[in-house]
Design an enzyme around this catalytic site. Structure first.
Site: not given
Ligand code: NAD
Length: 236
Positions: A107, A174, A217
């Protein structure tokens, strides 16, 4: 015996570094309208608003540090005798700052700038603006080098090839709600690849995985990596 591992990470791997996820309670999509800040149409309507959104994400990212999950994946890449392909949906650079190499950012990255006019790429400054000119063609069509909703993710042929070669596919942090990444588990299973989900709680695609392990995580990823490396002889 497992020789080729493909790992997909999502926002959950960076959550404990202080970077908000998108869909969890209080996540970014409850604070911002996705259509306004993460689509080509939103950018065309109000580029200054979109730049302000990503400038804030870039600042958050600069202030964050990798957590034990990022470091454990680097250890796996360095010590596992087979191949470890690390694919991330994240736009942050915490895998690289933990020492991982060859990370496939499907992405895009918050640290990159892209000229929508000529395709030139360069390192993003801390704050980007709609008036920034492309250093190559001079046009003011500068955007963050990020794949927005409705755009085609980067490196798909490379990812598909890695999935076909894999013996193990692991999805970490994810939600399984953004395609095509959410479809990797089904793609892997169709190729006979074993699949494992590591997440805070079962994701939307949890039932598609052979196995799931749940918890933060920073705990479950180092535990799984230690298991994968148990018995691997390390160079002295
Ligand atoms: P999402 O927000 O849809 O899902 C996050 C997932 O992580 C959930 O299933 C949740 O239960 C889990 N989660 C939350 N805290 C956690 C922890 N401490 N340990 C383990 N798991 C945990 O995110 P996604 O699935 O990556 O969605 C995709 C989109 O979000 C992508 O397009 C991405 O670019 C974007 N995104 C990226 C960032 C980043 O770069 N750090 C931040 C926010 C969103």
């Amino acid at each position: 015996m497992v020789q080729n591992i493909v790992i997909l990470t999502g926002a959950g791997v960076s959550a404990e570094s202080g970077l908000g996820t998108f869909r969890d309670e209080g996540g970014l999509w409850s604070q911002y309208d996705l259509k306004e800040v993460a689509t080509p149409k939103g950018f065309a309507l109000d580029p200054a608003k979109v730049h302000a959104f990503y400038n804030a994400r870039r600042l958050n990212c600069l202030m964050a540090a990798p957590n034990p999950a990022h470091f454990a994946l680097t250890t796996l890449q360095r010590q596992f005798p087979g191949t470890v392909t690390l694919v991330t949906q994240n736009i942050d650079d915490l895998h690289e700052r933990a020492g991982s190499t060859g990370v496939i950012h499907m992405h895009g990255t918050i640290t990159g700038a892209l000229c929508a006019a000529c395709g030139h790429r360069w390192d993003a400054p801390r704050a980007m603006a709609a008036t920034d000119a492309c250093p190559s063609c001079g046009k003011t069509a500068t955007r963050p080098d990020i794949v927005w909703f409705g755009e085609i993710p980067y490196h798909m042929p490379e990812i598909d090839a890695a999935l076909m070669q894999a013996d193990l596919f692991v999805a970490i942090g994810t939600s399984g709600s953004v395609y095509p990444a959410a479809g990797f588990v089904a793609e892997a299973r169709a190729c006979g690849v074993r699949t494992l989900e590591l997440n805070l709680e079962p994701s939307e695609t949890a039932r598609t995985f052979d196995e799931g392990r749940y918890g933060p995580a920073s705990k479950i990823v180092p535990d799984w990596v230690a298991e994968m490396l148990a018995g691997v002889s390390r160079p002295t």
